[in-house]
Design an enzyme around this catalytic site. Structure first.
Site, PDB file in Angstrom:
ATOM      1  CG  LEU A 136      31.728  23.384 132.615  1.00 32.80           C
ATOM      2  CD1 LEU A 136      30.240  22.783 132.954  1.00 32.80           C
ATOM      3  CD2 LEU A 136      32.536  23.064 134.847  1.00 32.80           C
ATOM      4  CE  LYS A 137      37.974  17.794 126.358  1.00 32.24           C
ATOM      5  NZ  LYS A 137      38.606  16.201 127.318  1.00 32.24           N
ATOM      6  CG  LEU A 138      39.090  24.674 126.973  1.00 31.50           C
ATOM      7  CD1 LEU A 138      38.972  25.712 127.126  1.00 31.50           C
ATOM      8  CD2 LEU A 138      39.770  23.420 126.921  1.00 31.50           C
TER       9      LEU A 138
END
Length: 283
Positions: free
Chosen positions: A166-168
């Site tokens: 989810l960071k990416l």
């Protein structure tokens, strides 16, 4: 005792914030002068990474990528005390986060991947977002520590690597958002519209407010009741390109979007809602 590895803009400001809370912090950076500079804030700098982590109960790391994390932690291993918790704030691959969680457990240490949506100013002010997932008992244990470093800790569930993924995804959105502004400014330039006028428009009409509804429309699976037909969206996209061409201004991403629209129109979706162009990637 806390150790912090990686004294870039984010890491150095994390350390300054920790020192403001009177935390004892040992620091290391590949370029030693960056770590040494933080001694003015009360941190203790080391030239050897194994020395920097010696005696630390928590080891935070924020470096460039998967390879850098693996290299730095391997060098730190001789100095790690038993039971030390490694907290990695680096933006990495999902696979890397999963592999490190397992590998460091086998070595007898706890590894947490905790990437952030935080800039340097956020790190200094302890605001922003941290993402974490995996062992829920560990997350609950570390929640107070992480919460002190940021405005909000987002617990994304028990799946290891979900935080990395989810960071990416979040960063991809930021990149495409900014690239969209690049073309927005280019189109404005081609029509002699000042940037200030764009800013004033978005203060009154904020496209960001439509994001939840846009996601809902794109994922609903029914594109037969359009609010904006793909044919019409493609017509407007051509207008963007025509205006830019007349002024000799280059658009960066709109031509690729136009090509994608053409593919879907050729498949017979021209009268459907234009968000159909994303349907192949919705699950």
């Amino acid at each position: 005792m806390i150790a912090f590895l990686g004294m870039g803009l984010l890491g150095s400001n994390f350390v300054k914030a920790l020192r403001k809370r009177n935390e004892a912090v040992q620091v290391w950076n590949r370029t030693a002068s960056r770590a040494k500079a933080l001694e003015a804030d009360g941190a203790v700098a080391f030239e050897n990474v194994a020395d920097a982590v010696r005696g630390a109960e928590r080891v935070h790391i924020v470096v460039k990528d998967d390879a850098a994390v693996d290299e730095v932690l391997a060098a730190a291993l001789p100095g790690l005390q038993p039971g030390a918790i490694i907290i990695d704030h680096t933006t990495t691959s999902k696979e890397g986060a999963i592999a490190r969680t397992a590998a460091w457990k086998e070595k007898g240490f706890t590894y947490m991947h905790v990437p952030v949506f935080m800039g340097p100013a956020n790190a200094l002010d302890s605001t922003g977002y941290m993402l974490t997932s995996g062992d829920q008992a560990l997350i609950q244990k570390m929640q107070p520590v992480l919460a002190a470093m940021t405005g909000k800790v987002l617990n994304l569930g028990s799946e290891v690597g979900r935080g990395a993924a989810l960071k990416l995804i979040g960063n991809l959105f930021l990149v495409t958002f900014t690239a969209g502004l690049v073309d927005t400014f280019a189109l404005a330039k081609s029509m002699d519209v000042p940037v200030e006028a764009i800013s004033d428009l978005f203060k009154e009409w904020s496209p960001a407010n439509a994001l939840p509804l846009r996601i809902q429309r794109m994922t609903a699976g029914d594109y037969s009741k359009p609010s904006w037909e793909l044919n019409m969206a493609r017509k407007d996209t051509q207008l963007f390109m025509n205006e830019a061409d007349k002024a000799g201004v280059s658009l960066s991403i709109i031509p690729a979007i136009a090509a994608l629209m053409d593919q879907w129109i050729e498949k017979g979706h021209g009268n459907e809602d234009w968000t159909v162009i994303g349907s192949a990637n919705v699950k």
